[in-house]
Design an enzyme around this catalytic site. Structure first.
Site, PDB file in Angstrom:
ATOM      1  CB  SER A   1      -0.883   0.017   1.254  1.00  9.51           C
ATOM      2  OG  SER A   1      -1.523   1.280   1.385  1.00  9.51           O
TER       3      SER A   1
ATOM      4  CE1 TYR B   1      -4.391  -2.159   4.952  1.00  8.99           C
ATOM      5  CE2 TYR B   1      -3.165  -0.186   4.348  1.00  8.99           C
ATOM      6  CZ  TYR B   1      -3.952  -1.271   3.993  1.00  8.99           C
ATOM      7  OH  TYR B   1      -4.289  -1.453   2.681  1.00  8.99           O
TER       8      TYR B   1
END
Length: 255
Positions: free
Chosen positions: A146, A161
């Site tokens: 990401s 995350y």
């Protein structure tokens, strides 16, 4: 260099969610002749999707339920898929969870949950798939990181995350180095803002307009944008690309 078999299989993890990158990828690859192994938490839903893909695209497909954060479960699912489908050539590690919890409210359970699914799960699937690929001396692995990993967050999801997705980049590079001798390539894709539920639900037009301000293109990304990048990296012609992180992010992060 081993030639690709005509009849070849890709396993896609996290493929069931209707608006997710995994579903779009499974559909995109099946349309292009790949046989599809579906892995998701729900066994029945995985098998249903596999049936749909087979009927729609005329390929072979098989679904198996697995908790991606549990190694025995992942190994068992891949064993089941391999018994049913042609040679496993590619793996798309897409399963993941979001985590919008602010750092000062973060507890150990949430940290473990997010790191286990988003990073350990990629390792578990890679480790098992690589065994088969090494025997055949042919493999393509693509992991989903990401832009959050590269920018330290700044997305819907926060610290655990970002940490897990940064770990995925490290895992990608290390496995690319170790598995290269078996003609296995390993790459990561780092999506920017993509209109999926992992962004906190369907993006409103207002939220899209806000996100586009940071991009060099005039739209938020789609799941198809990511699926197309995965299709390229698992293709026969991408054999000289390994250990790389391809940003599919509308120019949000240039490096």
């Amino acid at each position: 260099m081993t030639a690709f078999p005509v009849d070849r299989t890709v396993i896609v993890t996290g493929a069931v969610s209707e608006r997710g990158i995994g579903r779009a990828t499974a559909d995109y690859l099946a349309e292009r002749g790949w046989n599809i192994g579906v892995i998701d938490l729900d066994d029945a839903a995985s098998k249903n999707l596999a049936r749909e893909l087979a009927e729609k695209h005329g390929v072979k497909a098989h679904g198996a339920g697995a908790n991606i954060g549990d190694e025995a479960s992942v190994r068992s699912a891949i064993d089941e898929i391999e018994a049913e489908l042609p040679q496993l050539v590619a793996l798309a590690n897409i399963a993941g969870v979001s985590s919008p919890v602010p750092y000062l409210e973060l507890d150990g359970a949430e940290w473990d949950r997010v790191v286990n699914i988003n990073m350990n799960g990629v390792h578990y699937a890679t480790r098992r798939a690589a065994e088969s690929m090494a025997k055949n001396r042919l493999g393509r692995i693509v992991n989903i990181s990401s832009v959050s990993a590269q920018r330290g967050g700044g997305t819907f999801s926060k610290t655990p995350y970002s940490v897990a997705k940064a770990g995925v980049i490290g895992l990608t590079r290390a496995t690319a180095r170790e598995l290269g001798e078996y003609d296995i390539t390993v790459n990561a894709i780092s999506p920017g803002p993509i209109d999926t539920d992992i962004m906190g639900g369907t993006l409103s037009e207002e939220r899209k307009d806000e996100l586009v301000k940071d991009l060099v293109v005039n739209r938020v990304g789609t799941t198809r944008d990511v699926a197309a990048a995965i299709s390229f990296l698992i293709g026969e012609d991408a054999g000289y690309i390994s250990g790389q992180t391809l940003n599919v992010d509308g120019g949000l992060y240039m490096h």
